[in-house]
Design a protein around this motif. Structure first.
Motif, mmCIF file in Angstrom:
data_model
loop_
_atom_site.group_PDB
_atom_site.id
_atom_site.type_symbol
_atom_site.label_atom_id
_atom_site.label_comp_id
_atom_site.label_asym_id
_atom_site.label_seq_id
_atom_site.Cartn_x
_atom_site.Cartn_y
_atom_site.Cartn_z
ATOM 1 N N LEU A 32 0.812 -1.219 0.000
ATOM 2 C CA LEU A 32 0.000 0.000 0.000
ATOM 3 C C LEU A 32 0.847 1.272 0.000
ATOM 4 N N ASN A 33 2.076 1.193 0.493
ATOM 5 C CA ASN A 33 2.953 2.366 0.419
ATOM 6 C C ASN A 33 3.238 2.722 -1.040
ATOM 7 N N ILE A 34 3.414 1.684 -1.860
ATOM 8 C CA ILE A 34 3.687 1.909 -3.281
ATOM 9 C C ILE A 34 2.435 2.384 -3.998
ATOM 10 N N THR A 35 1.315 1.724 -3.740
ATOM 11 C CA THR A 35 0.088 2.103 -4.454
ATOM 12 C C THR A 35 -0.375 3.505 -4.052
ATOM 13 N N ARG A 36 -0.160 3.876 -2.809
ATOM 14 C CA ARG A 36 -0.509 5.236 -2.380
ATOM 15 C C ARG A 36 0.383 6.272 -3.062
ATOM 16 N N LYS A 37 1.648 5.936 -3.269
ATOM 17 C CA LYS A 37 2.542 6.856 -3.981
ATOM 18 C C LYS A 37 2.091 7.032 -5.430
ATOM 19 N N ILE A 38 1.638 5.941 -6.059
ATOM 20 C CA ILE A 38 1.144 6.036 -7.435
ATOM 21 C C ILE A 38 -0.081 6.951 -7.497
ATOM 22 N N ALA A 39 -0.980 6.805 -6.527
ATOM 23 C CA ALA A 39 -2.167 7.664 -6.487
ATOM 24 C C ALA A 39 -1.778 9.129 -6.322
ATOM 25 N N ARG A 40 -0.738 9.392 -5.520
ATOM 26 C CA ARG A 40 -0.264 10.778 -5.343
ATOM 27 C C ARG A 40 0.350 11.307 -6.640
ATOM 28 N N LEU A 41 1.158 10.472 -7.286
ATOM 29 C CA LEU A 41 1.785 10.887 -8.542
ATOM 30 C C LEU A 41 0.732 11.187 -9.606
ATOM 31 N N ALA A 42 -0.371 10.457 -9.547
ATOM 32 C CA ALA A 42 -1.459 10.681 -10.503
ATOM 33 C C ALA A 42 -2.221 11.963 -10.210
ATOM 34 N N GLY A 43 -2.056 12.502 -8.998
ATOM 35 C CA GLY A 43 -2.745 13.734 -8.637
ATOM 36 C C GLY A 43 -4.229 13.545 -8.398
ATOM 37 N N ILE A 44 -4.619 12.352 -7.945
ATOM 38 C CA ILE A 44 -6.034 12.043 -7.753
ATOM 39 C C ILE A 44 -6.514 12.578 -6.409
ATOM 40 N N GLY A 45 -7.717 13.144 -6.402
ATOM 41 C CA GLY A 45 -8.282 13.666 -5.173
ATOM 42 C C GLY A 45 -9.784 13.481 -5.120
ATOM 43 N N PRO A 46 -10.425 13.989 -4.074
ATOM 44 C CA PRO A 46 -11.880 13.876 -3.928
ATOM 45 C C PRO A 46 -12.602 14.445 -5.148
ATOM 46 N N GLU A 47 -13.689 13.815 -5.512
ATOM 47 C CA GLU A 47 -14.543 14.210 -6.636
ATOM 48 C C GLU A 47 -13.997 13.788 -8.005
ATOM 49 N N ASP A 48 -12.735 13.321 -8.070
ATOM 50 C CA ASP A 48 -12.215 12.828 -9.345
ATOM 51 C C ASP A 48 -12.865 11.494 -9.701
#
Length: 273
Positions: A32-48
């Motif tokens: 999950l540390n890796i997958t969370r970093k990928i989500a951050r790199l993607a710039g994903i946030g609420p409402e996306d």
């Protein structure tokens, strides 16, 4: 149960007796540390709204849901439906799972026609074709943060005169800005693949050529790189050879690997009526 209360992914795999299938190109990313970093790199946030292809047991899915986004996951393997259903319940039903072949699923329709990002650890056996479909088809995501074999990611981001420069780089970079944002060793996956992986982020350019030009670009690059060691006058013979090059203002005596993207666009436009 909330997302924060969910057990580790490895426990869920054991409970559901799930193993990766080689025929589907499956390699699970469970850290999950890796997958969370990928989500951050993607710039994903609420409402996306996010499309994910091949979620498997939901390692990346979980990280995306933690951002508050709504996720539409396309999964062919029915074995994962129960574990993904549990994930959807924990995320207040912000996860919709579409069972089917991502090459055949209408992603735009799946997200209800709204703008959407794509974030995915793509199955190795269909990843390149999926990218081409998104780049040249009716569904162009807001952004794409995609995991490929490292060699494929390097081909997408390659520059003119690089050994890896080819058709994929020309088409991808005509439509998007492309940058490798993360490298991943094989040991990060379960089971480990035979090659390392990389995450590449693609963001559409402000101005994208019309569909007819992109279709022409596909034809020109297929011919040019299909015989990449030959000069353009030979590799593009079926499309006009030297006459086509002259019309486009490109030397017929150079090879495909030495033609910048702007040159290929000029060649593509020169084939159109």
């Amino acid at each position: 149960m909330s997302l924060a209360d969910m057990p580790p992914l490895r426990d869920a795999l054991e409970r559901h007796d799930l193993l990766a299938r080689k025929s589907f190109g499956q390699h699970f990313l469970l850290d999950l540390n890796i997958t969370r970093k990928i989500a951050r790199l993607a710039g994903i946030g609420p409402e996306d709204v996010v499309v994910e292809v091949g979620p498997g047991p939901g390692g990346l899915t979980r990280a995306l849901l933690e951002t508050g986004a709504r996720v539409v996951a396309i999964e062919m393997d029915s074995r994962f439906m129960p574990i993904l259903a549990e994930l959807g319940e924990a995320a207040d039903q912000r996860l919709e799972v579409v069972q089917g072949d991502a090459l055949k699923v209408d992603a735009s329709r799946a997200v209800g026609g709204v703008p959407a990002h794509v974030v995915a650890n793509l199955p190795y056996n269909v990843g390149t074709q999926l990218l081409i479909n998104w780049l040249t088809g009716p569904f162009l995501p807001v952004s794409m943060t995609l995991m490929f074999q490292k060699e494929v990611a390097e081909r997408i981001a390659a520059q003119v005169n690089d050994d890896a420069y080819g058709r994929l780089a020309v088409i991808a970079q005509t439509v998007c800005e492309a940058k490798i944002v993360m490298d991943l060793p094989a040991r990060a996956f379960t089971p480990p693949p035979k090659v390392n992986s990389a995450v590449i982020k693609l963001v559409p350019r402000a101005v994208i050529p019309p569909a007819a030009e992109l279709a022409a670009l596909e034809r020109v690059t297929a011919a040019a790189f299909g015989q990449r060691r030959k000069m353009l006058r030979s590799s593009l013979k079926a499309l006009g050879g030297g006459d086509l090059c002259e019309k486009a203002g490109i030397s017929p005596d150079i090879r495909a690997e030495n033609v910048p993207i702007e040159g290929f666009l000029a060649l593509a436009r020169a084939t159109l009526p």
